[in-house]
Design a protein around this motif. Sequence first.
Motif, PDB file in Angstrom:
ATOM      1  N   HIS A 124      34.510  41.879  41.990  1.00 47.29           N
ATOM      2  CA  HIS A 124      34.503  42.924  40.965  1.00 47.29           C
ATOM      3  C   HIS A 124      33.097  43.551  40.950  1.00 47.29           C
ATOM      4  N   PRO A 125      32.989  44.894  40.781  1.00 43.15           N
ATOM      5  CA  PRO A 125      31.654  45.514  40.817  1.00 43.15           C
ATOM      6  C   PRO A 125      30.707  45.023  39.726  1.00 43.15           C
ATOM      7  N   ASP A 126      31.252  44.473  38.633  1.00 41.37           N
ATOM      8  CA  ASP A 126      30.386  43.983  37.556  1.00 41.37           C
ATOM      9  C   ASP A 126      30.304  42.457  37.548  1.00 41.37           C
ATOM     10  N   ASN A 127      30.362  41.882  38.743  1.00 41.97           N
ATOM     11  CA  ASN A 127      30.123  40.435  38.905  1.00 41.97           C
ATOM     12  C   ASN A 127      31.036  39.549  38.066  1.00 41.97           C
ATOM     13  N   PHE A 128      32.311  39.887  37.946  1.00 40.55           N
ATOM     14  CA  PHE A 128      33.211  38.981  37.228  1.00 40.55           C
ATOM     15  C   PHE A 128      33.303  37.671  38.025  1.00 40.55           C
ATOM     16  N   ILE A 129      33.227  36.546  37.322  1.00 35.57           N
ATOM     17  CA  ILE A 129      33.436  35.271  38.012  1.00 35.57           C
ATOM     18  C   ILE A 129      34.942  35.089  38.215  1.00 35.57           C
ATOM     19  N   GLU A 130      35.324  34.350  39.234  1.00 31.31           N
ATOM     20  CA  GLU A 130      36.749  34.228  39.578  1.00 31.31           C
ATOM     21  C   GLU A 130      37.222  32.788  39.474  1.00 31.31           C
ATOM     22  N   LEU A 131      38.289  32.593  38.720  1.00 29.01           N
ATOM     23  CA  LEU A 131      38.941  31.283  38.633  1.00 29.01           C
ATOM     24  C   LEU A 131      40.335  31.423  39.218  1.00 29.01           C
ATOM     25  N   HIS A 132      40.619  30.655  40.273  1.00 26.23           N
ATOM     26  CA  HIS A 132      41.934  30.718  40.930  1.00 26.23           C
ATOM     27  C   HIS A 132      42.664  29.404  40.662  1.00 26.23           C
ATOM     28  N   PHE A 133      43.724  29.484  39.875  1.00 25.63           N
ATOM     29  CA  PHE A 133      44.519  28.286  39.573  1.00 25.63           C
ATOM     30  C   PHE A 133      45.614  28.172  40.634  1.00 25.63           C
ATOM     31  N   ARG A 163      37.714  37.028  36.246  1.00 24.19           N
ATOM     32  CA  ARG A 163      38.977  37.333  36.909  1.00 24.19           C
ATOM     33  C   ARG A 163      39.764  36.037  36.956  1.00 24.19           C
ATOM     34  N   PHE A 164      40.920  36.085  36.367  1.00 24.25           N
ATOM     35  CA  PHE A 164      41.724  34.882  36.187  1.00 24.25           C
ATOM     36  C   PHE A 164      42.983  35.037  37.042  1.00 24.25           C
ATOM     37  N   TRP A 197      37.010  28.162  42.581  1.00 22.63           N
ATOM     38  CA  TRP A 197      36.213  29.262  42.009  1.00 22.63           C
ATOM     39  C   TRP A 197      35.396  29.998  43.079  1.00 22.63           C
ATOM     40  N   ILE A 198      35.145  31.276  42.794  1.00 25.56           N
ATOM     41  CA  ILE A 198      34.202  32.066  43.595  1.00 25.56           C
ATOM     42  C   ILE A 198      33.320  32.815  42.587  1.00 25.56           C
ATOM     43  N   PHE A 199      32.044  32.451  42.560  1.00 25.94           N
ATOM     44  CA  PHE A 199      31.120  33.073  41.610  1.00 25.94           C
ATOM     45  C   PHE A 199      30.069  33.872  42.393  1.00 25.94           C
ATOM     46  N   PRO A 200      29.879  35.150  42.035  1.00 22.30           N
ATOM     47  CA  PRO A 200      28.919  35.969  42.779  1.00 22.30           C
ATOM     48  C   PRO A 200      27.471  35.649  42.406  1.00 22.30           C
ATOM     49  N   LEU A 201      26.653  35.444  43.427  1.00 18.12           N
ATOM     50  CA  LEU A 201      25.212  35.218  43.231  1.00 18.12           C
ATOM     51  C   LEU A 201      24.452  36.460  43.688  1.00 18.12           C
ATOM     52  N   ILE A 229      44.484  38.750  36.176  1.00 18.35           N
ATOM     53  CA  ILE A 229      44.129  39.215  34.827  1.00 18.35           C
ATOM     54  C   ILE A 229      42.611  39.336  34.778  1.00 18.35           C
ATOM     55  N   GLU A 230      42.138  40.503  34.386  1.00 19.51           N
ATOM     56  CA  GLU A 230      40.690  40.695  34.273  1.00 19.51           C
ATOM     57  C   GLU A 230      40.301  40.701  32.805  1.00 19.51           C
ATOM     58  N   LEU A 231      39.397  39.808  32.458  1.00 21.11           N
ATOM     59  CA  LEU A 231      38.971  39.712  31.063  1.00 21.11           C
ATOM     60  C   LEU A 231      37.478  39.991  30.939  1.00 21.11           C
ATOM     61  N   PRO A 232      37.111  41.222  30.531  1.00 21.08           N
ATOM     62  CA  PRO A 232      35.678  41.450  30.273  1.00 21.08           C
ATOM     63  C   PRO A 232      35.239  40.603  29.079  1.00 21.08           C
ATOM     64  N   PHE A 233      33.963  40.197  29.058  1.00 24.98           N
ATOM     65  CA  PHE A 233      33.477  39.394  27.926  1.00 24.98           C
ATOM     66  C   PHE A 233      33.301  40.240  26.665  1.00 24.98           C
ATOM     67  N   LYS A 234      33.103  41.564  26.864  1.00 24.53           N
ATOM     68  CA  LYS A 234      32.952  42.454  25.703  1.00 24.53           C
ATOM     69  C   LYS A 234      33.905  43.619  25.891  1.00 24.53           C
ATOM     70  N   VAL A 235      34.598  43.980  24.826  1.00 23.28           N
ATOM     71  CA  VAL A 235      35.524  45.110  24.917  1.00 23.28           C
ATOM     72  C   VAL A 235      34.700  46.395  25.096  1.00 23.28           C
ATOM     73  N   GLY A 236      35.084  47.236  26.056  1.00 19.70           N
ATOM     74  CA  GLY A 236      34.432  48.538  26.264  1.00 19.70           C
ATOM     75  C   GLY A 236      32.945  48.420  26.526  1.00 19.70           C
ATOM     76  N   TYR A 237      32.535  47.425  27.297  1.00 19.41           N
ATOM     77  CA  TYR A 237      31.103  47.167  27.513  1.00 19.41           C
ATOM     78  C   TYR A 237      30.436  48.252  28.359  1.00 19.41           C
ATOM     79  N   GLU A 238      29.127  48.385  28.140  1.00 16.64           N
ATOM     80  CA  GLU A 238      28.317  49.220  29.009  1.00 16.64           C
ATOM     81  C   GLU A 238      27.387  48.260  29.743  1.00 16.64           C
ATOM     82  N   ARG A 239      27.313  48.390  31.071  1.00 16.81           N
ATOM     83  CA  ARG A 239      26.563  47.378  31.837  1.00 16.81           C
ATOM     84  C   ARG A 239      25.050  47.589  31.756  1.00 16.81           C
TER      85      ARG A 239
END
Length: 420
Positions: free
Chosen positions: A199-208, A79-80, A218-222, A88-98
Amino acid sequence: MTPTPIVIIGAGPAGAATALRLSYLGIPSTLIDKATFPRDKVCGDAISGKVPTLLNRLDPAIMDRFRKRFSPADVWGIRFYPPSKKLIELPFKVGYERIPDEAPGYVSKRIDFDAFLIEEVRRRPDIDLILNTEIKTTERTQEGYLLRAKDGREWQCRLLIDGSGAHSRFSRHEAGQETDKDHHAAAVRAYYRGVTGFHPDNFIELHFLDAYNPGYFWIFPLPNGEANVGLGMRSDIVKKKGLNLRKELDVIVASEQFRDRFRDAEQIDPTVGYGLPLGSKDRTLSGDHYLLTGDAGHLIDPLTGEGIGNAVYSGFIAAELAEKCLAENRFDAEFLAAYDVRIERVLRTELRLSYRMQQIMQYKWITNLLTGIVAANPKVIELLCRMYTDFELRKQLVKPTFWWKLFRTKTGQVPAVARK
Ligand SMILES: Cc1cc2nc3c(=O)[nH]c(=O)nc-3n(C[C@H](O)[C@H](O)[C@H](O)COP(=O)(O)OP(=O)(O)OC[C@H]3O[C@@H](n4cnc5c(N)ncnc54)[C@H](O)[C@@H]3O)c2cc1C
């Protein structure tokens, strides 16, 4: 004194990866660290896709062992938040299945991840692991280097591989790699429990954020409801603005923007800080009888602050060259320069690209303009997702023509240059 061909100082990701790669090549080594493991390392704890990709090359079962042993958070995207706060949410894979076992990234406390690497080292009988031993001096000899520990023990080696991190004495004093504040960042980290709104799929967050540019919060889910929360900035700016990052982190957490998310959260550890030697300046990382890896070689990504992946990668490259050194009995600077050639090919292009992006993002209006274009255009988001794994595609990002074409493409069509 123990004569041994290869000695590695530091058993963090760089040093441990070097020793492991050597071992899988059938080459013994001595790996020395001043700490006993598990030990903490101040970090954001985000493990990018580079790390599992490289470790899987050693043993396809290695990441399974990691997941079973330490249950890291599986991360599926970023999450940017630009200064305009337009998410802006950027998944690492397009149309991913978790599928957690196939996660493209992880967040795992370094106390766990580094202990895991040491467990892997202990599985390899040809790695002589020596902990609780601080190397105090390194002296150039006819054969290579003589290393002396604080307790008086000595090692004579043909090849010294330095993986002793951001404060490496060898890198600074023997290899002449001085800290340059324009190419260095300072960062602080705190562990929290009970932060909400992930985010429910643990997106890491970068806040500029405006006041901390170039850099980010940053806020990264553990796992277990915990989070790694931190703030990093280029050191020259921290100095110029006279900032105390520990205090600034508290200010951000208590600010209107984040108050709700931290309302029921508690900080579970004191805030700690550490330096990040950025890879935005070209440096020579080899010389007679030595190689510099990881933070000792200033290889942290200047845009994202990611250093674990490059530490592991540089360790692999060092080990693969060490194999050739032993085969040809060559440890001179001319032969070892092949290390820099490979670092250039594999890591430097990417580091330079990140540096250019870091520089562009210093201009708030450009960042807001570009992220505005992205946010309004789902096809561009898809394209950016593909860029996570496609380096050639990522190069487009620093080309003004790429953005100009997007700006003019009101229909949301990805321009031909990027469709290739
Ligand atoms: C606040 C912060 C946040 C970060 N966030 C991220 C992130 O989210 N993701 C990411 O990929 N990277 C991140 N990084 C960067 C990452 O932490 C480093 O790039 C990474 O740890 C480098 O690994 P290394 O093995 O080179 O060094 P280190 O992990 O520092 O390991 C060096 C080892 O050398 C040992 N040592 C040092 N001196 C001696 C000596 N004289 N004798 C014997 N042993 C010695 C130390 O005990 C240590 O175990 C962050 C850094 C900071 C500071």
